[in-house]
Motif scaffolding. Structure first.
Motif, PDB file in Angstrom:
ATOM      1  N   LEU A  20     -13.526  27.303  38.227  1.00 26.09           N
ATOM      2  CA  LEU A  20     -12.623  27.096  39.361  1.00 26.09           C
ATOM      3  C   LEU A  20     -11.229  27.640  39.071  1.00 26.09           C
ATOM      4  O   LEU A  20     -10.515  28.058  39.990  1.00 26.09           O
ATOM      5  CB  LEU A  20     -12.527  25.599  39.684  1.00 26.09           C
ATOM      6  N   ALA A  21     -10.836  27.633  37.801  1.00 28.52           N
ATOM      7  CA  ALA A  21      -9.490  28.081  37.430  1.00 28.52           C
ATOM      8  C   ALA A  21      -9.393  29.586  37.240  1.00 28.52           C
ATOM      9  O   ALA A  21      -8.303  30.098  36.988  1.00 28.52           O
ATOM     10  CB  ALA A  21      -9.042  27.382  36.148  1.00 28.52           C
ATOM     11  N   SER A  22     -10.516  30.311  37.384  1.00 26.74           N
ATOM     12  CA  SER A  22     -10.517  31.749  37.097  1.00 26.74           C
ATOM     13  C   SER A  22     -10.604  32.624  38.333  1.00 26.74           C
ATOM     14  O   SER A  22     -10.537  33.854  38.213  1.00 26.74           O
ATOM     15  CB  SER A  22     -11.701  32.096  36.172  1.00 26.74           C
ATOM     16  N   SER A  23     -10.774  32.039  39.509  1.00 29.51           N
ATOM     17  CA  SER A  23     -10.891  32.841  40.732  1.00 29.51           C
ATOM     18  C   SER A  23      -9.974  32.275  41.802  1.00 29.51           C
ATOM     19  O   SER A  23      -9.630  31.089  41.787  1.00 29.51           O
ATOM     20  CB  SER A  23     -12.335  32.846  41.247  1.00 29.51           C
ATOM     21  N   SER A  24      -9.559  33.135  42.722  1.00 27.72           N
ATOM     22  CA  SER A  24      -8.654  32.687  43.780  1.00 27.72           C
ATOM     23  C   SER A  24      -9.308  31.632  44.671  1.00 27.72           C
ATOM     24  O   SER A  24      -8.672  30.651  45.074  1.00 27.72           O
ATOM     25  CB  SER A  24      -8.193  33.886  44.616  1.00 27.72           C
ATOM     26  N   GLY A  25     -10.606  31.803  44.989  1.00 29.41           N
ATOM     27  CA  GLY A  25     -11.308  30.813  45.795  1.00 29.41           C
ATOM     28  C   GLY A  25     -11.387  29.467  45.094  1.00 29.41           C
ATOM     29  O   GLY A  25     -11.215  28.408  45.711  1.00 29.41           O
ATOM     30  N   GLY A  26     -11.636  29.486  43.782  1.00 28.15           N
ATOM     31  CA  GLY A  26     -11.694  28.251  43.019  1.00 28.15           C
ATOM     32  C   GLY A  26     -10.348  27.560  42.941  1.00 28.15           C
ATOM     33  O   GLY A  26     -10.248  26.337  43.053  1.00 28.15           O
ATOM     34  N   LEU A  27      -9.287  28.343  42.756  1.00 27.10           N
ATOM     35  CA  LEU A  27      -7.941  27.777  42.722  1.00 27.10           C
ATOM     36  C   LEU A  27      -7.590  27.138  44.067  1.00 27.10           C
ATOM     37  O   LEU A  27      -6.952  26.091  44.116  1.00 27.10           O
ATOM     38  CB  LEU A  27      -6.931  28.861  42.374  1.00 27.10           C
ATOM     39  N   ALA A  28      -8.021  27.778  45.156  1.00 30.31           N
ATOM     40  CA  ALA A  28      -7.780  27.208  46.484  1.00 30.31           C
ATOM     41  C   ALA A  28      -8.485  25.862  46.620  1.00 30.31           C
ATOM     42  O   ALA A  28      -7.927  24.904  47.176  1.00 30.31           O
ATOM     43  CB  ALA A  28      -8.246  28.173  47.568  1.00 30.31           C
ATOM     44  N   VAL A  29      -9.697  25.756  46.115  1.00 28.70           N
ATOM     45  CA  VAL A  29     -10.434  24.487  46.160  1.00 28.70           C
ATOM     46  C   VAL A  29      -9.690  23.405  45.387  1.00 28.70           C
ATOM     47  O   VAL A  29      -9.573  22.259  45.840  1.00 28.70           O
ATOM     48  CB  VAL A  29     -11.857  24.681  45.598  1.00 28.70           C
ATOM     49  N   GLU A  64      -9.822  18.127  33.291  1.00 30.06           N
ATOM     50  CA  GLU A  64     -10.160  17.723  31.925  1.00 30.06           C
ATOM     51  C   GLU A  64     -11.393  18.475  31.426  1.00 30.06           C
ATOM     52  O   GLU A  64     -11.437  18.915  30.263  1.00 30.06           O
ATOM     53  CB  GLU A  64     -10.404  16.216  31.878  1.00 30.06           C
ATOM     54  N   ALA A  65     -12.373  18.638  32.301  1.00 33.00           N
ATOM     55  CA  ALA A  65     -13.589  19.362  31.922  1.00 33.00           C
ATOM     56  C   ALA A  65     -13.283  20.837  31.662  1.00 33.00           C
ATOM     57  O   ALA A  65     -13.806  21.437  30.707  1.00 33.00           O
ATOM     58  CB  ALA A  65     -14.639  19.226  33.021  1.00 33.00           C
ATOM     59  N   ILE A  66     -12.449  21.453  32.489  1.00 29.88           N
ATOM     60  CA  ILE A  66     -12.083  22.858  32.300  1.00 29.88           C
ATOM     61  C   ILE A  66     -11.321  23.036  30.992  1.00 29.88           C
ATOM     62  O   ILE A  66     -11.563  23.983  30.230  1.00 29.88           O
ATOM     63  CB  ILE A  66     -11.242  23.358  33.493  1.00 29.88           C
ATOM     64  N   ALA A  67     -10.399  22.114  30.706  1.00 30.94           N
ATOM     65  CA  ALA A  67      -9.623  22.200  29.470  1.00 30.94           C
ATOM     66  C   ALA A  67     -10.510  22.057  28.243  1.00 30.94           C
ATOM     67  O   ALA A  67     -10.328  22.754  27.237  1.00 30.94           O
ATOM     68  CB  ALA A  67      -8.540  21.131  29.467  1.00 30.94           C
ATOM     69  N   THR A  68     -11.509  21.168  28.317  1.00 34.08           N
ATOM     70  CA  THR A  68     -12.412  20.934  27.183  1.00 34.08           C
ATOM     71  C   THR A  68     -13.309  22.138  26.928  1.00 34.08           C
ATOM     72  O   THR A  68     -13.600  22.478  25.777  1.00 34.08           O
ATOM     73  CB  THR A  68     -13.274  19.684  27.447  1.00 34.08           C
ATOM     74  N   ARG A  69     -13.725  22.801  28.006  1.00 35.48           N
ATOM     75  CA  ARG A  69     -14.629  23.948  27.861  1.00 35.48           C
ATOM     76  C   ARG A  69     -13.980  25.108  27.123  1.00 35.48           C
ATOM     77  O   ARG A  69     -14.627  25.804  26.343  1.00 35.48           O
ATOM     78  CB  ARG A  69     -15.087  24.433  29.243  1.00 35.48           C
ATOM     79  N   ASN A  70     -12.698  25.348  27.395  1.00 34.22           N
ATOM     80  CA  ASN A  70     -12.022  26.503  26.796  1.00 34.22           C
ATOM     81  C   ASN A  70     -10.577  26.124  26.470  1.00 34.22           C
ATOM     82  O   ASN A  70      -9.655  26.461  27.210  1.00 34.22           O
ATOM     83  CB  ASN A  70     -12.068  27.703  27.745  1.00 34.22           C
ATOM     84  N   PRO A  71     -10.368  25.436  25.351  1.00 33.42           N
ATOM     85  CA  PRO A  71      -9.021  24.965  25.010  1.00 33.42           C
ATOM     86  C   PRO A  71      -8.010  26.099  24.855  1.00 33.42           C
ATOM     87  O   PRO A  71      -6.837  25.938  25.205  1.00 33.42           O
ATOM     88  CB  PRO A  71      -9.240  24.232  23.682  1.00 33.42           C
ATOM     89  N   ASP A  72      -8.441  27.241  24.326  1.00 32.41           N
ATOM     90  CA  ASP A  72      -7.516  28.357  24.110  1.00 32.41           C
ATOM     91  C   ASP A  72      -6.955  28.893  25.419  1.00 32.41           C
ATOM     92  O   ASP A  72      -5.790  29.303  25.489  1.00 32.41           O
ATOM     93  CB  ASP A  72      -8.216  29.488  23.349  1.00 32.41           C
ATOM     94  N   ALA A  73      -7.785  28.913  26.465  1.00 30.29           N
ATOM     95  CA  ALA A  73      -7.350  29.461  27.757  1.00 30.29           C
ATOM     96  C   ALA A  73      -6.646  28.424  28.625  1.00 30.29           C
ATOM     97  O   ALA A  73      -6.061  28.782  29.651  1.00 30.29           O
ATOM     98  CB  ALA A  73      -8.556  30.020  28.513  1.00 30.29           C
ATOM     99  N   TRP A  74      -6.677  27.146  28.219  1.00 28.91           N
ATOM    100  CA  TRP A  74      -6.177  26.082  29.073  1.00 28.91           C
ATOM    101  C   TRP A  74      -4.693  26.215  29.428  1.00 28.91           C
ATOM    102  O   TRP A  74      -4.334  26.023  30.598  1.00 28.91           O
ATOM    103  CB  TRP A  74      -6.465  24.724  28.473  1.00 28.91           C
TER     104      TRP A  74
END
Length: 269
Positions: free
Chosen positions: A146-155, A169-179
């Motif tokens: 959701l944090a990687s696409s414009s449609g996801g960010l809109a959601v 929290e789930a997005i941050a846990t999946r990829n801490p470096d990119a958070w």
């Protein structure tokens, strides 16, 4: 065309078109289930005087498209208007309703327009109209955070606060470096949506393409689904300034689609 119609002056013909547009604007005020509005409330929403608004409402009442509430102080949508609406969306889904508007936007702006559905912490591309630029590797069926696409960010801008917190929290846990980078982008999207009604990013995918997007919410209550409607093009062509009219057009399209999206599950039942 009859003789009487052919001899009308342009001013008279324009007056008829204006009255129709105003009447439709009045009906669009009733954009939520069970809405009841007074003439003064309608007048404020459509930007007309109360006498003009009442004359238009009176015509709609005569035709049955508006009816007076039991107390007579307010108006609500009548059966003919509801019949038209439910007949139009019966058996349809959101991609089918959105497709004509997506095609119009692509033809008008030459951007690629996509409709994507939230699935957990990801966004799934469901429908697409191709403009002068094809986003590489993102066909229908493409998935992303959701944090990687414009449609996801809109959601993410319209998720309930507790639900959004769990997703982040789930997005941050999946990829801490990119958070850290994703967190800044999400915060920017929320601020943009609150300020303008759309989000705009001229630097998606390492600056390769630019996009504007709006959210759509299908249904209501715990079973609602979240969609992102986005329009994109090459960053070299679509600066933030150039994308602003695209964002405003997406807001207009959202205003047309959202009332229908809200009642789609009930209409299909």
């Amino acid at each position: 065309m009859s003789d009487s119609e052919s001899t009308q002056t342009p001013a008279k013909r324009e007056s008829g078109v204006t009255a129709l547009a105003r009447g439709l604007s009045i009906l669009q005020c009733f954009d939520r289930p069970g809405a009841q509005l007074t003439v003064s409330e309608i007048a404020r929403q459509v930007g007309l005087s109360q006498p003009t608004t009442w004359r238009l409402c009176s015509t709609l009442i005569d035709r049955g498209f508006l009816v007076k509430t039991s107390g007579g102080a307010a108006l609500r949508v009548g059966a003919p208007a509801m019949t038209l609406g439910y007949a139009a969306i019966q058996g349809q889904d959101l991609p089918a309703l959105a497709r004509p508007y997506m095609e119009q936007l692509t033809q008008q702006m030459r951007t690629t327009t996509s409709l994507s559905l939230r699935n957990g912490v990801e966004i799934l591309s469901v429908e697409q109209t191709i403009g002068s630029f094809v986003v590489p590797g993102q066909p229908v069926g493409w998935r992303a955070s959701l944090a990687s696409s414009s449609g996801g960010l809109a959601v993410l801008t319209v998720l309930p606060e507790d639900e959004r917190r769990a997703v982040l929290e789930a997005i941050a846990t999946r990829n801490p470096d990119a958070w850290p980078r994703r967190k800044e982008r999400i915060e920017r999207a929320i601020h943009q949506y609150e300020a303008h009604g759309f989000i705009l990013f001229p630097d998606m995918f390492d600056g390769q393409y630019a996009a504007a997007a709006v959210p759509l919410i299908e249904g209501s209550g715990p079973d609602r689904r979240y969609w992102g409607l986005a329009s994109s093009g090459l960053s070299a062509t679509w600066t933030a300034e150039a994308l602003e009219p695209v964002g405003k057009e997406l807001v207009r399209i959202r205003s047309l689609l959202q009332p229908a999206a809200s009642v789609l599950p009930a209409a299909r039942a």
